[in-house]
Design a protein around this motif. Structure first.
Motif, PDB file in Angstrom:
ATOM      1  N   VAL A   1      44.221 -10.018  37.510  1.00 28.61           N
ATOM      2  CA  VAL A   1      44.245  -9.339  38.799  1.00 28.61           C
ATOM      3  C   VAL A   1      42.831  -9.214  39.323  1.00 28.61           C
ATOM      4  CG1 VAL A   1      46.334  -8.035  38.250  1.00 28.61           C
ATOM      5  CG2 VAL A   1      44.100  -7.030  37.764  1.00 28.61           C
ATOM      6  N   SER A   2      42.734  -9.093  40.648  1.00 30.60           N
ATOM      7  CA  SER A   2      41.430  -8.968  41.296  1.00 30.60           C
ATOM      8  C   SER A   2      41.514  -7.915  42.390  1.00 30.60           C
ATOM      9  CB  SER A   2      41.008 -10.312  41.902  1.00 30.60           C
ATOM     10  OG  SER A   2      39.815 -10.175  42.650  1.00 30.60           O
ATOM     11  N   LEU A   3      40.496  -7.054  42.454  1.00 28.77           N
ATOM     12  CA  LEU A   3      40.402  -6.023  43.476  1.00 28.77           C
ATOM     13  C   LEU A   3      38.986  -6.070  44.043  1.00 28.77           C
ATOM     14  CD1 LEU A   3      42.006  -3.571  44.730  1.00 28.77           C
ATOM     15  CD2 LEU A   3      40.749  -2.142  43.109  1.00 28.77           C
ATOM     16  N   SER A   4      38.878  -6.402  45.348  1.00 30.58           N
ATOM     17  CA  SER A   4      37.567  -6.604  45.958  1.00 30.58           C
ATOM     18  C   SER A   4      37.501  -5.926  47.313  1.00 30.58           C
ATOM     19  CB  SER A   4      37.266  -8.099  46.130  1.00 30.58           C
ATOM     20  OG  SER A   4      37.318  -8.778  44.889  1.00 30.58           O
ATOM     21  N   VAL A   5      36.270  -5.714  47.792  1.00 26.18           N
ATOM     22  CA  VAL A   5      36.013  -5.087  49.086  1.00 26.18           C
ATOM     23  C   VAL A   5      35.345  -6.101  50.004  1.00 26.18           C
ATOM     24  CG1 VAL A   5      34.881  -3.198  50.305  1.00 26.18           C
ATOM     25  CG2 VAL A   5      35.753  -2.838  47.978  1.00 26.18           C
ATOM     26  N   TYR A   6      35.821  -6.201  51.237  1.00 29.91           N
ATOM     27  CA  TYR A   6      35.279  -7.128  52.230  1.00 29.91           C
ATOM     28  C   TYR A   6      34.855  -6.352  53.476  1.00 29.91           C
ATOM     29  CZ  TYR A   6      37.378 -10.930  49.515  1.00 29.91           C
ATOM     30  OH  TYR A   6      37.714 -11.812  48.512  1.00 29.91           O
ATOM     31  N   ASP A   7      33.838  -6.879  54.163  1.00 24.72           N
ATOM     32  CA  ASP A   7      33.461  -6.269  55.433  1.00 24.72           C
ATOM     33  C   ASP A   7      34.269  -6.904  56.562  1.00 24.72           C
ATOM     34  OD1 ASP A   7      32.269  -8.715  56.024  1.00 24.72           O
ATOM     35  OD2 ASP A   7      30.228  -8.014  55.668  1.00 24.72           O
ATOM     36  N   VAL A   8      34.038  -6.466  57.792  1.00 20.91           N
ATOM     37  CA  VAL A   8      34.858  -6.921  58.912  1.00 20.91           C
ATOM     38  C   VAL A   8      34.637  -8.395  59.246  1.00 20.91           C
ATOM     39  CG1 VAL A   8      35.103  -4.660  59.970  1.00 20.91           C
ATOM     40  CG2 VAL A   8      33.116  -6.062  60.534  1.00 20.91           C
ATOM     41  N   SER A   9      33.542  -8.965  58.762  1.00 15.26           N
ATOM     42  CA  SER A   9      33.276 -10.392  59.001  1.00 15.26           C
ATOM     43  C   SER A   9      33.958 -11.268  57.968  1.00 15.26           C
ATOM     44  CB  SER A   9      31.772 -10.658  59.003  1.00 15.26           C
ATOM     45  OG  SER A   9      31.222 -10.475  57.703  1.00 15.26           O
ATOM     46  N   GLY A  10      34.621 -10.643  57.000  1.00 13.09           N
ATOM     47  CA  GLY A  10      35.295 -11.413  55.960  1.00 13.09           C
ATOM     48  C   GLY A  10      34.426 -11.709  54.758  1.00 13.09           C
ATOM     49  N   ARG A  11      33.228 -11.126  54.692  1.00 15.03           N
ATOM     50  CA  ARG A  11      32.317 -11.366  53.569  1.00 15.03           C
ATOM     51  C   ARG A  11      32.626 -10.392  52.435  1.00 15.03           C
ATOM     52  NH1 ARG A  11      27.275  -9.155  52.181  1.00 15.03           N
ATOM     53  NH2 ARG A  11      27.407  -7.832  54.037  1.00 15.03           N
ATOM     54  N   ARG A  12      32.809 -10.932  51.238  1.00 14.45           N
ATOM     55  CA  ARG A  12      33.066 -10.069  50.088  1.00 14.45           C
ATOM     56  C   ARG A  12      31.770  -9.376  49.682  1.00 14.45           C
ATOM     57  NH1 ARG A  12      35.244 -12.736  44.704  1.00 14.45           N
ATOM     58  NH2 ARG A  12      33.031 -13.237  44.472  1.00 14.45           N
ATOM     59  N   ILE A  13      31.819  -8.049  49.597  1.00 13.05           N
ATOM     60  CA  ILE A  13      30.598  -7.311  49.282  1.00 13.05           C
ATOM     61  C   ILE A  13      30.649  -6.635  47.915  1.00 13.05           C
ATOM     62  CG2 ILE A  13      30.154  -6.896  51.727  1.00 13.05           C
ATOM     63  CD1 ILE A  13      30.999  -3.996  51.238  1.00 13.05           C
ATOM     64  N   ARG A  14      31.856  -6.530  47.329  1.00 10.26           N
ATOM     65  CA  ARG A  14      31.932  -5.870  46.022  1.00 10.26           C
ATOM     66  C   ARG A  14      33.220  -6.269  45.315  1.00 10.26           C
ATOM     67  NH1 ARG A  14      29.892  -0.833  44.175  1.00 10.26           N
ATOM     68  NH2 ARG A  14      30.295  -0.714  41.925  1.00 10.26           N
ATOM     69  N   VAL A  15      33.093  -6.629  44.033  1.00 12.29           N
ATOM     70  CA  VAL A  15      34.254  -6.871  43.179  1.00 12.29           C
ATOM     71  C   VAL A  15      34.422  -5.646  42.299  1.00 12.29           C
ATOM     72  CG1 VAL A  15      35.257  -8.299  41.372  1.00 12.29           C
ATOM     73  CG2 VAL A  15      33.917  -9.365  43.200  1.00 12.29           C
ATOM     74  N   LEU A  16      35.567  -5.000  42.398  1.00  8.87           N
ATOM     75  CA  LEU A  16      35.828  -3.793  41.620  1.00  8.87           C
ATOM     76  C   LEU A  16      36.578  -4.083  40.326  1.00  8.87           C
ATOM     77  CD1 LEU A  16      36.942  -1.442  44.552  1.00  8.87           C
ATOM     78  CD2 LEU A  16      34.668  -1.630  43.522  1.00  8.87           C
ATOM     79  N   VAL A  17      37.494  -5.051  40.382  1.00  7.48           N
ATOM     80  CA  VAL A  17      38.280  -5.429  39.208  1.00  7.48           C
ATOM     81  C   VAL A  17      38.461  -6.934  39.221  1.00  7.48           C
ATOM     82  CG1 VAL A  17      40.475  -5.199  37.991  1.00  7.48           C
ATOM     83  CG2 VAL A  17      39.519  -3.225  39.195  1.00  7.48           C
ATOM     84  N   ASP A  18      38.262  -7.568  38.077  1.00 12.35           N
ATOM     85  CA  ASP A  18      38.510  -9.013  37.952  1.00 12.35           C
ATOM     86  C   ASP A  18      38.761  -9.316  36.479  1.00 12.35           C
ATOM     87  OD1 ASP A  18      38.826 -11.683  38.451  1.00 12.35           O
ATOM     88  OD2 ASP A  18      36.682 -12.120  38.646  1.00 12.35           O
ATOM     89  N   GLU A  19      39.997  -9.078  36.036  1.00 19.83           N
ATOM     90  CA  GLU A  19      40.314  -9.228  34.617  1.00 19.83           C
ATOM     91  C   GLU A  19      41.825  -9.281  34.424  1.00 19.83           C
ATOM     92  OE1 GLU A  19      39.988  -5.298  32.415  1.00 19.83           O
ATOM     93  OE2 GLU A  19      38.756  -4.890  34.212  1.00 19.83           O
TER      94      GLU A  19
END
Length: 356
Positions: free
Chosen positions: A293-311
């Motif tokens: 599973v993966s949980l990430s945060v993106y800004d309004v431009s669609g750029r990923r700025i932080r990965v919270l979970v990736d396992e």
């Protein structure tokens, strides 16, 4: 010209069913009670045409779709106390209740905001800058004249509306996501395995308990606020109107009551809380079976700025905290961000607002 049998009627009746009940109390010699009653009846008729409900059975329970059948956002009009919501009740084989969401107490005027509750409304408020200048607290507010921002607006757009068009008329969706042209909203309800039937009601309310109490408490110059509150109580506390209802037989196979030792799970992402937030917010997500599973945060431009979970995670309920920082540890600026969760071949999005 030709004779027409399909001419539309442009009626200025809105959805307000509360004021027609109380206005004669304040102006008994200036109004026609019969005409007010007719106006209320027309408003109810309009509300009954304003939306449709579609229930789709799922292995976890059901999906409820609310479709906007109007030419504007649903609900529309004066925003502070106006709202619509879904009341969902599930019953077992003996017709005993096993689940309810969006319960409303007609004796108190209180709407239960449970974890599953879906309420469509707009939350105006004070920005931090203006609140500081006024010596008030920033955030959601009923101060209509003072409010300078919108913290949440999940009202359903009309047919054909795009995000750009809504923004151009100063009515964008806030803290919620609708695709361009989407004039409906879907809500998943994960129900106990004992549930065999469900009954859904879409309610509309002109004036909420919270709003009328605010007007009562904030008015310190005369008795108008208390008078309005007393009229609200006398006339059924602004009782909601039924817009639409639907029922469904279901067979739940992948979700059971919380705390059941045999509980199974599905993949899902809940809305982060608090939202808006500062400096951090908690995100709840579920894993249906052992999977990456993966949980990430993106800004309004669609750029990923932080990965919270990736396992890889086992089936169960999980939470993650975003501290409002990017991958390098830099504080993110105030604004709208998107939380993306993937797992089990499914993808979920939620909108989060960082407010400093």
């Amino acid at each position: 010209g030709p004779n027409r049998t399909d001419i539309g009627l442009h009626d200025f009746t809105g959805g307000n069913t509360f004021v027609p009940d109380i206005i004669s109390q304040f102006f008994p010699d200036e109004v026609d009670a019969a005409q007010l009653s007719d106006a209320k009846a027309r408003a109810i008729s309009m509300l009954e045409k304003a939306a449709t409900l579609t229930l789709t059975p799922e292995d976890f329970g059901m999906t409820v779709r609310v479709t906007n059948e109007t030419g504007h956002k649903l609900p529309s009009g004066y925003p502070e106390g106006r709202r619509i919501w879904l009341n969902v009740r599930a019953y077992d084989a003996l017709d005993q209740p096993v689940f309810e969401s969006g319960a409303y107490d007609f004796s108190t005027g209180e709407l239960t905001h449970d974890d599953h509750a879906k309420v469509y409304e707009i939350h105006p408020g004070l920005s931090p800058g203006l609140a500081s200048a006024l010596g008030l607290e920033p955030g959601k507010s009923f101060h209509f004249v003072l409010n300078d921002t919108i913290y949440m607006d999940n009202r359903i757009p009309p047919r054909g509306a795009t995000a750009a068009e809504l923004a151009s008329v100063q009515s964008p969706t806030v803290d919620y996501v609708y695709a361009d042209g989407q004039h409906w909203d879907d809500t998943e309800y994960h129900l106990p395995t004992s549930a065999e039937s469900v009954f859904v009601t879409l309610y509309y309310q002109t004036t909420s308990k919270e709003y009328v109490e605010f007007l009562r408490d904030e008015n310190t110059t005369n008795s108008a606020g208390q008078n309005l509150y007393d009229a609200w109580v006398a006339q059924g506390r602004g009782a909601p109107e039924v817009m639409a209802q639907a029922g469904l037989e279901i067979n739940v196979t992948s979700s059971v009551s919380e705390g059941d030792p045999g509980q199974t799970h599905t993949f899902g992402l809940s809305q982060n809380r608090p939202n808006p937030f500062n400096p951090s917010t908690t995100i709840l997500f579920s894993v249906g079976q052992r999977a990456p599973v993966s949980l990430s945060v993106y800004d309004v431009s669609g750029r990923r700025i932080r990965v919270l979970v990736d396992e890889v995670k086992e089936a169960g309920e999980y939470s993650a905290v975003w501290d409002g920082r990017d991958e390098r540890g830099n504080a993110a600026s105030s604004g709208i961000y998107f939380i993306r969760y993937t797992g089990g071949g499914r993808e979920f999005w939620r909108k989060a607002a960082l407010l400093k």
